[in-house]
Design a protein around this motif. Sequence first.
Motif, short mmCIF file in Angstrom:
data_model
loop_
_atom_site.label_atom_id
_atom_site.label_comp_id
_atom_site.label_asym_id
_atom_site.label_seq_id
_atom_site.Cartn_x
_atom_site.Cartn_y
_atom_site.Cartn_z
N PRO A 126 0.79 -0.92 -0.01
CA PRO A 126 0.03 0.02 0.04
C PRO A 126 0.96 1.42 -0.04
O PRO A 126 1.86 1.36 0.60
N GLU A 127 0.28 2.32 -0.61
CA GLU A 127 1.18 3.27 -1.08
C GLU A 127 1.51 4.16 0.51
O GLU A 127 2.78 4.48 0.61
N HIS A 128 0.89 4.19 1.57
CA HIS A 128 1.16 4.78 2.86
C HIS A 128 2.19 3.77 3.59
O HIS A 128 2.67 4.55 4.43
N LEU A 129 2.34 2.68 3.04
CA LEU A 129 3.47 1.88 3.83
C LEU A 129 4.71 1.76 2.73
O LEU A 129 5.96 1.45 3.56
N GLU A 178 6.70 3.85 1.53
CA GLU A 178 7.73 4.86 1.74
C GLU A 178 8.53 4.18 3.09
O GLU A 178 9.90 4.09 3.14
N SER A 179 7.85 3.92 4.12
CA SER A 179 8.53 3.09 5.25
C SER A 179 9.33 2.09 4.82
O SER A 179 10.36 1.52 5.45
N HIS A 186 11.72 3.60 9.00
CA HIS A 186 11.18 4.86 10.08
C HIS A 186 11.77 4.76 11.32
O HIS A 186 12.12 3.71 12.26
N PHE A 202 4.82 7.46 12.91
CA PHE A 202 3.47 7.66 12.58
C PHE A 202 2.72 6.51 13.47
O PHE A 202 3.54 5.96 14.25
N THR A 203 1.23 6.61 13.64
CA THR A 203 0.64 5.65 14.36
C THR A 203 0.89 4.45 13.97
O THR A 203 0.84 3.91 12.92
N SER A 261 3.99 10.23 -6.06
CA SER A 261 4.60 10.95 -4.66
C SER A 261 5.92 10.31 -4.01
O SER A 261 6.57 11.15 -3.29
N LEU A 262 6.10 9.09 -4.35
CA LEU A 262 7.22 8.47 -3.81
C LEU A 262 8.76 8.61 -4.82
O LEU A 262 9.61 8.24 -4.41
N LEU A 290 11.76 7.85 7.83
CA LEU A 290 10.73 8.78 8.15
C LEU A 290 10.77 8.97 9.77
O LEU A 290 11.27 8.14 10.57
#
Length: 475
Positions: free
Chosen positions: A207-210, A212-213, A218, A223-224, A253-254, A270
């Motif tokens: 998934p996009e939100h993961l 980068e990490s 990180h 992040f949460t 974005s990445l 991160l």
Amino acid sequence: MPHERLLIVDDERDMLEGLRRVLSYELAEVEIETTPHALEALRRVRQTPVDLLLLDIRMPEMDGLELLEALKREDPWLTVVMMTGHGTIEMAVEAMKSGAYDFITKPFETEDLVRVLRKALERNRLIRENLNLRLRVPQAGGFQGFVGQSLPMRRLYAAMDSIARTDYTVLIRGESGTGKELAARAIHVLSKRGKRPLFTLNCPAIPEHLLESELFGHKRGAFTGADRDQAGLFEEADGGTLLLDEIGDIPVSLQTKLLRVLQEREVRPLGSAKSRKVDVRIIASTNRNLEEGIRDRSFREDLYYRLNVVSLTTPPLRDLREDIPLLVNHYTRLACSELGLSPKRFSAEALDDLVKRPWPGNVRELQNLIRRVVMFAPESQIRLPELMALDGGPENGQGQAGMLPPASLDGEVEQYKDAKERMLSQFTRSYVTELLESTGGNVTRAADISGLGRASFQKIMRRMGIRSEDYKPES
């Protein structure tokens, strides 16, 4: 340089002596051996490697086709040229389908024979060079998994070997199912980083939100849910290689952050204020048209040029048709081993059908089809009618309801063993009854068409409770 060995097998001793005398002069660099006995030829190949075999088709002890099959079991890469009279050209063609490299028709001119043998020796050298190159690669990777000796495949092997000698970033392009990940693994293992790990990231699977990490790591509290520090793949791959599989699907974005890592050779996790240097070779792969992505702004042009330092393209299966018999034999043996089955093989007609197919899913589609067919084929030889009956599934869009185990009344799926026995029984009954209907109940003719012996065909009939009388025309 050691002499190459040519073994000539022909039951006519005068022919053997004439060929030995002529070829010893024309091919002075080649060691010439002869034997009139097929079994002796088989024994010699087992004892000492032979570079080329010149084999007569008509022999009393064992015909050339039988000997060819036995020799190929001993050495699948053996180069064989068949000799045939005018009346047995069809057998020579059959021999080539079974793995012979070429054939020459008696009586032949010395010049023609020497030309054919020189080409065959050249073919043997190319094959052995590729095999020797594979031996430099550990069993865990390298060229393992690649099968083929066509010109496009030889070019691919040479390109991978050359690229592996550098430390450049590589962009591997090719259609889905053409072995891009295998190529990346070969380049890594053959490189100076080969003893270090190869890390792989399937870009569209995260998934996009993961993502980068996953790439950059990180710090705790970034992040949460980030309850501890975690290194990213760039840090884990330090000193080794990182494969970014399907790079064309990475979010825009990445892409900027990835570009910075490629330029600066450093990563910043991160939530961290510090960057750290990394020494990672990047291999990227894609089946997408990145140039089109640049035009529609879904892929950064500067990132494209950073990745495309060296480019490699894996060929589609439609360009490798001469390798399909090798691939079929390889994946058939593999499937039989995986399933714990006795060896099976495809008939010449079934193999010819596979060679002619378009294969939009490439080698992966071919392998999946072979697994399905081998699983359900009742006999050791898979003939064209069985291939057509058992073929089906998402790869070719045909699909057959009978190929899938149905759910029972309580919603549970039928067990594999029961589904397999049911499918084999359905196929066998349908196949035998259709043959008997087409032959009017003539068991001998039906057995001949099926390729089975009469006794084997009758045994199947008895097991299925099928009577030939039921299919004979009424008088």
